[in-house]
Structures are given as structure tokens and as C-alpha cells.
Write an enzyme that holds these catalytic residues in place. Structure first.
Site, PDB file in Angstrom:
ATOM      1  N   HIS A  64     -36.586  28.457  15.530  1.00 24.74           N
ATOM      2  CA  HIS A  64     -35.445  28.656  14.529  1.00 24.74           C
ATOM      3  C   HIS A  64     -34.138  28.538  15.437  1.00 24.74           C
ATOM      4  O   HIS A  64     -34.088  29.559  16.372  1.00 24.74           O
ATOM      5  CB  HIS A  64     -35.617  29.926  13.761  1.00 24.74           C
ATOM      6  CG  HIS A  64     -34.549  29.869  12.537  1.00 24.74           C
ATOM      7  ND1 HIS A  64     -34.538  28.708  11.846  1.00 24.74           N
ATOM      8  CD2 HIS A  64     -33.784  30.978  12.168  1.00 24.74           C
ATOM      9  CE1 HIS A  64     -33.279  28.908  11.018  1.00 24.74           C
ATOM     10  NE2 HIS A  64     -33.082  30.243  11.057  1.00 24.74           N
ATOM     11  N   HIS A  76     -26.993  29.901  10.288  1.00 28.26           N
ATOM     12  CA  HIS A  76     -28.158  29.216  10.563  1.00 28.26           C
ATOM     13  C   HIS A  76     -28.387  28.596   8.940  1.00 28.26           C
ATOM     14  O   HIS A  76     -28.084  29.016   8.040  1.00 28.26           O
ATOM     15  CB  HIS A  76     -29.199  29.939  10.945  1.00 28.26           C
ATOM     16  CG  HIS A  76     -29.788  31.301  10.078  1.00 28.26           C
ATOM     17  ND1 HIS A  76     -30.830  31.640   9.727  1.00 28.26           N
ATOM     18  CD2 HIS A  76     -28.769  32.035   9.399  1.00 28.26           C
ATOM     19  CE1 HIS A  76     -30.920  32.611   8.904  1.00 28.26           C
ATOM     20  NE2 HIS A  76     -29.901  32.970   8.751  1.00 28.26           N
ATOM     21  N   CYS A 165     -32.907  23.155  10.640  1.00 32.47           N
ATOM     22  CA  CYS A 165     -32.070  23.924  11.366  1.00 32.47           C
ATOM     23  C   CYS A 165     -31.612  23.520  12.575  1.00 32.47           C
ATOM     24  O   CYS A 165     -30.589  23.673  13.183  1.00 32.47           O
ATOM     25  CB  CYS A 165     -32.780  25.405  11.524  1.00 32.47           C
ATOM     26  SG  CYS A 165     -34.202  25.466  12.603  1.00 32.47           S
TER      27      CYS A 165
END
Length: 235
Positions: A64, A76, A165
Site C-alpha cells: 500500500h 492515500h 493506490c
């Protein structure tokens, strides 16, 4: 005797005014202490990361990514089902759980949000992504990177392969929308599905299916031949 009662009244009046002033001063002192505490919390991460840094944390099946904004905050892009099923901003702002995340992936909805470093990490170790050393694209200035990330806050359609992401942070830091994780996943799936072994197995299965169903026709034969042929040529 007149001045004594007058002085007494003045003393009582002064005593009645003083406590609110003291409370106000105490409140200001508390706020000052809170500000100092916030600065200490801020400096904890600002000494490690720089505004605009590309951060990454390992998850179970993927990595991530986020952009450090300073002050212990990270922007994010994360899949989240909550904005779809609720308009309660308090619930939406709460940390995204794994259940919310998985449902967001299935519903293909997400949001660019700003969370604390702890919520972003979700218990995993954080490191600065080394993409700058291997990517040919020029790196934007840290302030510009952070401003881009801040401007993109809000709900955005999510796609596990085409906009996740990593696509978000790559655009913010390098001005290009790409994902190495997606590329690696597609490459692996290509090796698994588009191989000569799969083409041979598909040809055998298609022939057996045609014979078993006794549906021997020009259309079925062409389908049984074309599908394995396409897999063979793509392998």
C-alpha cells in the site's frame, strides 16, 4: 465609615471578576500545552519523512502506498464501501477496516483521504519507497507532490488493476499513471493462462466436450479449434 463599605464592594467585585480571568488563563495554558504536544507529535515523523515523500507499507497480498504531507499525516487512495452506504462523515473518517476495504474493492469505490501515519500503516512497518532510483521519470518537488495529493481528496472510482493506490502516488510524484504491481500481476497471469500447456489442455477439453455432447457442427468445431489456437499464439 463610608469608605469601608465601598472598599468592601470593590473587593467583592474584583473577586467576582478574577476567577473567569484565571480560568481563561488556565485554558490558554492548556491550549498551549496541547499545541506543544502536537508539535512534538509532528516532529516525531517530520524528522523521519519529508513532505512529499512516497511511503509504502506491506500488506498481506500487496503493498500500500501514500504521500507524506507533514505533521504526521498521509494522503492515500484506498477502497472503501462506507461512503456508498452511509453519509455520516464521522463514520467515514474513522480508520478503514479490512472488511470495509474488501467490500470497497468489490464495489469498485474508494476515496483519497488523509489519515494519521498510524492509521495509514495499520500496524505494518513504513518505509520510503526507493522508486526515485529506478524510474526514468523526473521527480516533482516535494511541495508540488503534496499539493497534488491534497487537491485529489475525495471519492474516486477504484479499480484493482487500472487505478489503485500505486497509480495515485505515481501521478502525484512523477506525473504518470502506472502501477508496477499491476504490471507484475498481469505478467504472472499471462504466464499461468497464456502458455502452450494451457493451449494443449484447452484443445483436448474442447474436443472431449464436443464429442460428449455430440454437438459436432461447423460452429462447435471452429470454437474448439480457434480458442486453443488463440491461447497458443498468445503464449
Amino acid at each position: 465609615m463610608f469608605p469601608l463599605p465601598l472598599l468592601g464592594l470593590l473587593f467583592i467585585s474584583a473577586s467576582g471578576i478574577e476567577p473567569p480571568a484565571e480560568k481563561k488563563k488556565e485554558k490558554e495554558n492548556e491550549e498551549e500545552l496541547e499545541c506543544h504536544g502536537a508539535e512534538r507529535r509532528k516532529s516525531k515523523y517530520d524528522m523521519i519523512f519529508t513532505r512529499g515523500d512516497l511511503l509504502e507499507v506491506p500488506r498481506t497480498l500487496f503493498i500500500h502506498f501514500g504521500i507524506y504531507l507533514g505533521g504526521g499525516r498521509v494522503a492515500h487512495f484506498i477502497p472503501d464501501i462506507m461512503p456508498v452506504i452511509s453519509s455520516d462523515q464521522y463514520r467515514i473518517r474513522q480508520m478503514v477496516s479490512n472488511t470495509r476495504l474488501l467490500l470497497g474493492v468489490l464495489a469498485k469505490c474508494g476515496s483519497v483521504r488523509v489519515d494519521s501515519v498510524e492509521d495509514f500503516a495499520y500496524g505494518a512497518d513504513i518505509r520510503v519507497n526507493p522508486m526515485d532510483k529506478v524510474l526514468s521519470h523526473a521527480v516533482l518537488k516535494g511541495e508540488e507532490v503534496a499539493i497534488r495529493a491534497e487537491k485529489l481528496q475525495g471519492e474516486v472510482p477504484y479499480s484493482l488493476l487500472w487505478y489503485n493506490c500505486e497509480h495515485f502516488v505515481m501521478y502525484c510524484r512523477y506525473g504518470t499513471v502506472m502501477s508496477f504491481q499491476t504490471f507484475q500481476f498481469c505478467k504472472t497471469m499471462r504466464k499461468l493462462l497464456l502458455s502452450q500447456r494451457v493451449a494443449k489442455a484447452a484443445a483436448v477439453l474442447a474436443l472431449c466436450l464436443v464429442l460428449y455432447l455430440q454437438a459436432v457442427s461447423l460452429c462447435s468445431v471452429l470454437l474448439a479449434v480457434i480458442l486453443p489456437f488463440l491461447i497458443w499464439m498468445a503464449s
